[in-house]
Each structure stands twice: as structure tokens, then as C-alpha cells.
Design an enzyme around this catalytic site. Structure first.
Site: not given
Ligand code: NAD
Ligand code: UFG
Length: 340
Positions: A13, A32, A59, A81, A84, A125, A150, A154, A218, A232
Site C-alpha cells: 500500500i 523501510d 527499522d 504504514f 507486520l 484496519s 495482529y 491495530k 474456497v 468482502r
């Protein structure tokens, strides 16, 4: 020209956002550590934009190293951004996820205070909405009950940012809650480049389409949805990138504090529909089988886009066919991803 520090700017992104920023006359610096991206992205960005972009291999948890970026540049704002993002990996490596995602954010915030940088956009997110089935998700929907570390990073970072902005009213922070970013830049020079076997639907379909993987499974076709597969809110990464420019423009003109926006299309697409759209884009069938449900998957997840439209003036322009054709273009041109 205003200078934006883009942490994680060689990632999926981030790299697309760098292009939109340059197209909108921002000066861009990338920081980055290449833990999930390749330095070759910098060359590709140069080819696309014609600009030599200043890149620091650093880092963001390393305060001393990152402080050099602040010392050497007159940074006006930051888009953070760096982090992980693999849901499954975060379950097996929670310490790495909490440490990297939270410490990188804290380090950026400490340096913002030391170097008097007041404007921040953070990559959050839709995962912060947790397990609720009350769709569409609005920015007011309940948060928490995340299903993996994860997601909790956020959620925690959002709380940290609210607390920090409360303590320092001169700060202006935008939290962008992305739905499902997919697709690639029209040039086919940059795109999503996961290491190993992909976890997410689009990179997996692309690899089956190009012949690197044999068959897509699937995950479940017995959901209470029109065709039995999950829905989604897929959003083209170039639309998402443009949303970041809108967020920076908004920060420039609005009062201080924290503001939250969903970035999605407001439309749910099923797994079966995504496969059909990809088949149309690549011109052949995608080998797939139906398997059991994946733990933690919500049947339906899509955004309310009202606030982003009304306040930011943001609306996604590209549809599922654009997402599939750009993804296929990137995959065909780079069947093995990028190498350094
Ligand atoms: P990505 O992995 O492609 O990009 C993240 C970049 O951050 C990578 O280039 C990586 O090398 C870098 N990075 C990680 N830790 C770092 C550190 N400590 N210091 C410096 N660089 C570091 O991921 P992406 O899909 O581009 O996601 C960007 C951001 O958006 C992430 O924070 C992610 O959690 C968030 N997000 C992504 C999605 C998605 O589906 N892709 C959805 C919602 C939110
Ligand atoms: N799916 C398959 N087969 C696969 C991969 C995925 O059927 O091989 C299905 C999933 O079951 C789901 C849909 O495709 O129904 C989308 O799955 P993704 O893994 O592509 O995306 P998710 O919605 O699960 O998760 C994404 C990001 C998370 C983020 C979340 C909400 O990966 O980081 O969106 O924003 F938290």
C-alpha cells in the site's frame, strides 16, 4: 513543497501511496527495513514517477537510526504504514507482532514530539471491528473482540493515538481503517508481492492463474450469503492510495485531534464473484475446490463509506474488474515477484 515521511513505503500500500503523493506535489521520503518488501521497489517508483525518492533502510523501532531521518529532513507529516500484517503468523508469533507494530508506532510518536512534527496518518484496519455481524461497519461500530494479535495491535495503536492526541492538542491524527486492498498500479511495475504461499484471496488467485500454484481452496460455501461464500469489501489499492492524499489534505485544514475514516467501496463481493471476475480478466478458468470454513472468517464485511465521502470527499472509482485486470497485469509481468 511539503515533505511526507512514508514509513513502510516500499510495501504494497505504501508504494502505491507514494505515487499518489508525488502526483499531488508532495515531496516523499521512505523509511523501510525491507522485512516484507524489496529495494527494487524504489527503482520501479523512479520509473513510474520520474522522481528519485530518498530512501532510508531503517527499522522504525530503532530510535537512533530513525532520528537521523528526522534530523536530515524537514518533515511536515507522516504516513505510518510500517508494520507486520499476516494474521496467521501473528497467532504463532505474538511477541514479534506486538513488539514490532507497537514499538515502531511509539518510536515514531516520540520522534514527532522531539522534532515538532504534528500531522500523522495511521494505517488501521477493518479488523478492529472484531466479530460483529452488524454490517455495514460505520466508524461508530463497536471495536474490539479481535480474533488475532495482529488485529489487537491495530486496536491498541488506535487507543495509543487517541491518548497521545488528547494529551497534546496540537497534534492532528487520522486513522484510516482499510477494508480489503487489492489490485496493482496500471504500469504492472509494482503490486502485491507476498513471500511464500499467500494467505489472502487475491494473491492466491493470481498465483493459480499464472500457474505457480495449482488450485485455490474456497474456504466455505455454506455461509448465509447469496451464493454461500463470504462477502468482502475489496478496494483497489490505487483508490486507497488516493484516500491518503485526501487524508493529508484534510489534516491541513481541520482542527486538531483524532479523526477516523473507513476506506472501502461500500460493496460486498463474494469469493465466487471474485473468482469469476478474475477469470474474465485473465481469459481462462481458475482451478478451485470448495473446502471447510476458515476459523475466524466473518460471513460478511463491508464499509459504510458515508463519512469518507462527506468529510474527505473520497470515493473509490475502480471496480472489481479493474482490480482483477491490474492484478493480472502485475502478476503476468512479475510471475515470481520482485528480486533484489
Ligand atoms: P506490506 O507488508 O506490503 O508493507 C509494510 C511495510 O512495512 C513493508 O515494506 C515492511 O518491510 C515494512 N516494515 C515492517 N516493519 C517495519 C519496521 N519495524 N521498520 C520499518 N519498516 C517496517 O503491507 P501492506 O499491505 O502494504 O500494509 C501496510 C499497512 O497497512 C500495514 O500497517 C498493514 O497492517 C495495514 N493494513 C493492510 C491491509 C491489507 O490487507 N494489506 C489491511 C488493513 C491494514
Ligand atoms: N479465501 C479463500 N481462499 C483463500 C484465501 C481466502 O476462500 O485461499 C476467502 C476467505 O475465506 C475470505 C475471503 O477469501 O472469505 C477474503 O480473505 P482474505 O484473506 O483475502 O481477507 P480477509 O478479509 O480475511 O482479511 C483481510 C486482511 C486482514 C484485515 C482484514 C480486514 O488480510 O489483514 O482484511 O480488513 F484485517
Amino acid at each position: 513543497m511539503k515533505t511526507v515521511l512514508v514509513t513502510g513505503g516500499t510495501g504494497f500500500i505504501g508504494s502505491h501511496t507514494v505515487i499518489s503523493l508525488i502526483e499531488n506535489d508532495f515531496d516523499v521520503i521512505i523509511a523501510d527495513n525491507l522485512i516484507n518488501s524489496k529495494k527494487e521497489v524504489i527503482n520501479r517508483l523512479h520509473t513510474i514517477t520520474g522522481k528519485q525518492i530518498k530512501f532510508y533502510n531503517v527499522d522504525c523501532c530503532d530510535k537512533e537510526a530513525l532520528s537521523l531521518v528526522f534530523k536530515e529532513n524537514d518533515i511536515d507529516s507522516i504516513i505510518h504504514f510500517a508494520g507486520l500484517k499476516a494474521v496467521g503468523e501473528s497467532v504463532s508469533k505474538p511477541l514479534e507482532y506486538y513488539s514490532n507494530n507497537i514499538n515502531s508506532m511509539l518510536t515514531v510518536l516520540e520522534l514527532m514530539r522531539e522534532f515538532n512534527v504534528k500531522k500523522l496518518v495511521f494505517s488501521s484496519s477493518a479488523t478492529v471491528y472484531g466479530q460483529s455481524e452488524d454490517v455495514p461497519f460505520t466508524e461508530q461500530s463497536p471495536l474490539g473482540m479481535c480474533t488475532n494479535p495482529y488485529g489487537w495491535t491495530k486496536w491498541m495503536i488506535e487507543q495509543i493515538l487517541k491518548d497521545v492526541a488528547h494529551a497534546d492538542p496540537s497534534l492532528s491524527i487520522v486513522l484510516l481503517r482499510y477494508f480489503n486492498p487489492v489490485g496493482a498500479h496500471e504500469s504492472g511495475l509494482i503490486g502485491e508481492d507476498p513471500q511464500g504461499i499467500p494467505n489472502n484471496l487475491f494473491p492466491y488467485i493470481s498465483k493459480v492463474a499464472v500457474g505457480t500454484l495449482e488450485c485455490l481452496t474456497v474456504f466455505g460455501d455454506d455461509y448465509d450469503t447469496p451464493d454461500g461464500t463470504c462477502l468482502r469489501d475489496y478496494i483497489h489499492v490505487c483508490d486507497l492510495a488516493e484516500g491518503h492524499v485526501k487524508a493529508l489534505n484534510y489534516i491541513d485544514t481541520h482542527k486538531s485531534g483524532v479523526e477516523v475514516f473507513n476506506l472501502g467501496t461500500g460493496k460486498g463481493t463474494s469469493v465466487k464473484e471474485a473468482i469469476a471476475a478474475f477469470e474474465k480478466a485473465c481469459g481462462h478458468s481458475i482451478n478451485h475446490v470448495f473446502g471447510p470454513r476458515r476459523a475466524g472468517d466473518l460471513p460478511v464485511c463491508y464499509a459504510s463509506t458515508d463519512k469518507a465521502r462527506e468529510v474527505l470527499g473520497f470515493e473509490a472509482k475502480r471496480d472489481i474488474n479493474d482490480m482483477c485486470s491490474s492484478c493480472w497485469n502485475w502478476q503476468q509481468k512479475n510471475p515470481n515477484g520482485l528480486s533484489d
